[in-house]
Every structure is written in structure tokens, then in C-alpha cells.
Motif scaffolding. Structure first.
Motif, PDB file in Angstrom:
ATOM      1  N   TRP A 143      86.992  -3.746 -35.935  1.00  0.00           N
ATOM      2  CA  TRP A 143      85.767  -2.961 -36.073  1.00  0.00           C
ATOM      3  C   TRP A 143      86.115  -1.504 -35.818  1.00  0.00           C
ATOM      4  O   TRP A 143      86.656  -1.168 -34.762  1.00  0.00           O
TER       5      TRP A 143
ATOM      6  N   TRP B  81      74.357  -8.911 -28.960  1.00  0.00           N
ATOM      7  CA  TRP B  81      73.724  -9.085 -30.263  1.00  0.00           C
ATOM      8  C   TRP B  81      72.802 -10.304 -30.239  1.00  0.00           C
ATOM      9  O   TRP B  81      73.012 -11.248 -29.481  1.00  0.00           O
ATOM     10  N   VAL B  82      71.800 -10.288 -31.100  1.00  0.00           N
ATOM     11  CA  VAL B  82      70.826 -11.369 -31.207  1.00  0.00           C
ATOM     12  C   VAL B  82      70.955 -11.999 -32.597  1.00  0.00           C
ATOM     13  O   VAL B  82      70.807 -11.306 -33.598  1.00  0.00           O
ATOM     14  N   PRO B  83      71.227 -13.315 -32.658  1.00  0.00           N
ATOM     15  CA  PRO B  83      71.400 -13.937 -33.973  1.00  0.00           C
ATOM     16  C   PRO B  83      70.083 -14.051 -34.730  1.00  0.00           C
ATOM     17  O   PRO B  83      69.022 -14.263 -34.140  1.00  0.00           O
TER      18      PRO B  83
ATOM     19  N   HIS C 277      81.071   0.380 -37.703  1.00  0.00           N
ATOM     20  CA  HIS C 277      79.796   0.604 -37.025  1.00  0.00           C
ATOM     21  C   HIS C 277      79.711   2.114 -36.803  1.00  0.00           C
ATOM     22  O   HIS C 277      80.454   2.665 -35.978  1.00  0.00           O
TER      23      HIS C 277
ATOM     24  N   LEU D 188      78.545  -8.340 -26.400  1.00  0.00           N
ATOM     25  CA  LEU D 188      77.979  -7.156 -27.055  1.00  0.00           C
ATOM     26  C   LEU D 188      76.450  -7.135 -27.044  1.00  0.00           C
ATOM     27  O   LEU D 188      75.849  -6.126 -27.379  1.00  0.00           O
TER      28      LEU D 188
ATOM     29  N   VAL E 120      72.501  -7.141 -39.876  1.00  0.00           N
ATOM     30  CA  VAL E 120      73.217  -5.923 -39.508  1.00  0.00           C
ATOM     31  C   VAL E 120      72.771  -4.716 -40.335  1.00  0.00           C
ATOM     32  O   VAL E 120      73.317  -3.630 -40.191  1.00  0.00           O
TER      33      VAL E 120
ATOM     34  N   PHE F 102      73.901 -12.645 -38.164  1.00  0.00           N
ATOM     35  CA  PHE F 102      73.269 -11.473 -37.560  1.00  0.00           C
ATOM     36  C   PHE F 102      72.785 -10.551 -38.665  1.00  0.00           C
ATOM     37  O   PHE F 102      73.539 -10.232 -39.580  1.00  0.00           O
TER      38      PHE F 102
ATOM     39  N   ASP G 186      87.708  -8.269 -32.561  1.00  0.00           N
ATOM     40  CA  ASP G 186      86.940  -9.387 -32.010  1.00  0.00           C
ATOM     41  C   ASP G 186      87.913 -10.524 -31.681  1.00  0.00           C
ATOM     42  O   ASP G 186      89.131 -10.370 -31.865  1.00  0.00           O
TER      43      ASP G 186
ATOM     44  N   TYR H 130      80.073 -11.874 -29.186  1.00  0.00           N
ATOM     45  CA  TYR H 130      78.999 -11.121 -29.844  1.00  0.00           C
ATOM     46  C   TYR H 130      77.667 -11.205 -29.096  1.00  0.00           C
ATOM     47  O   TYR H 130      76.973 -10.196 -28.965  1.00  0.00           O
ATOM     48  N   LEU H 131      77.299 -12.387 -28.586  1.00  0.00           N
ATOM     49  CA  LEU H 131      76.019 -12.530 -27.897  1.00  0.00           C
ATOM     50  C   LEU H 131      76.098 -12.076 -26.446  1.00  0.00           C
ATOM     51  O   LEU H 131      75.363 -11.183 -26.029  1.00  0.00           O
TER      52      LEU H 131
END
Length: 137
Positions: free
Chosen positions: A122, A28-30, A76, A26, A43, A41, A116, A22-23
């Protein structure tokens, strides 16, 4: 009780691998990270995706079963069919173990799937209908 969902929590077998996907994969930022325990996250405006380490989760919720495809999907939604393909390509580059190319759907949209590291599916979708437009930022 209000009709709303605040958190979606997925119990993961290997939080470090999930973090990398995820980080690092993809991008993403927690919103919150408790090392070895949980990643969260934001969302949506009022929705958090929580990825909870299995050892930590079982202490609170009891045994977790694994095997097969989990009977849940996450979605998504994006504004165009091209964005669907772009996100699926991002998932491939991030190391998604399974990616199903997008196709036109009977309901009028266009979607595909990726998994994932724990097999959670997803759906990446373009939904031209009113409800589809209502979930876009």
C-alpha cells in the motif's frame, strides 16, 4: 465498455490474519463478510476491495502463485504530508510486516509504503497535483 474499475480482488493466504490486520489493526469496517471465504470493503463510491481466501479463490480462478513482491501496488491518498505519516504509524501499530518511511518524491509528492500480511504493498501518498486532489473525498 465503460472506463471504470468496480472491484479489486486480492487472494490472501490466511483470511483470519488478514481480517485481524484490516479490522482490528486498521479499524476498517467490512461491507460484506462471508466467514472463511471473503471480506469486502467499500473503498470508494463505486469501488470495493475484496480479500478472497486462497482455497476459495483457487476453486474459481485456478492455482495462485506466491513469492517475491506482488507486481501491483494499492494507493491511499491523503490531503497532507502529516496524514501520510499518521497512516504509516497506524499500519505499524496494526502489525504491518514492512513499512517504508515516507520521503519527498521526484514527482512533487510525499509517500511511503506498508505491506499487509500477504505482502500486498500500500502506498500512502500526498499528491499535490490535480489528479491527486481528484481522488480525495
Amino acid at each position: 465498455m465503460d472506463q471504470r474499475l468496480s472491484f479489486v480482488t486480492l487472494v490472501v493466504a490466511d483470511l483470519a490474519a488478514t481480517r485481524r490486520f484490516y479490522l482490528d489493526g486498521l479499524g476498517w469496517v467490512p461491507a460484506l463478510e462471508a466467514s472463511g471465504e471473503v471480506l469486502m470493503f467499500r473503498v470508494g463510491e463505486h469501488v470495493v476491495l475484496s480479500l478472497w481466501d486462497e482455497a476459495e479463490a483457487t476453486q474459481e480462478i485456478g492455482p495462485v502463485t506466491r513469492g517475491g513482491t506482488p507486481p501491483v501496488t494499492l494507493a491511499h491518498n491523503v490531503a497532507t504530508t502529516a496524514e501520510v505519516d499518521e497512516v504509516l504509524d497506524d499500519a505499524r501499530r496494526a502489525g504491518a510486516p514492512k513499512v517504508h518511511d515516507a520521503v519527498r518524491r521526484d514527482w512533487g509528492g510525499y509517500s511511503g509504503y506498508f505491506a499487509d500480511p500477504d505482502g500486498f504493498r500500500w502506498e500512502v501518498a500526498y499528491n499535490p497535483g490535480e489528479i491527486g486532489a481528484s481522488v480525495l473525498p
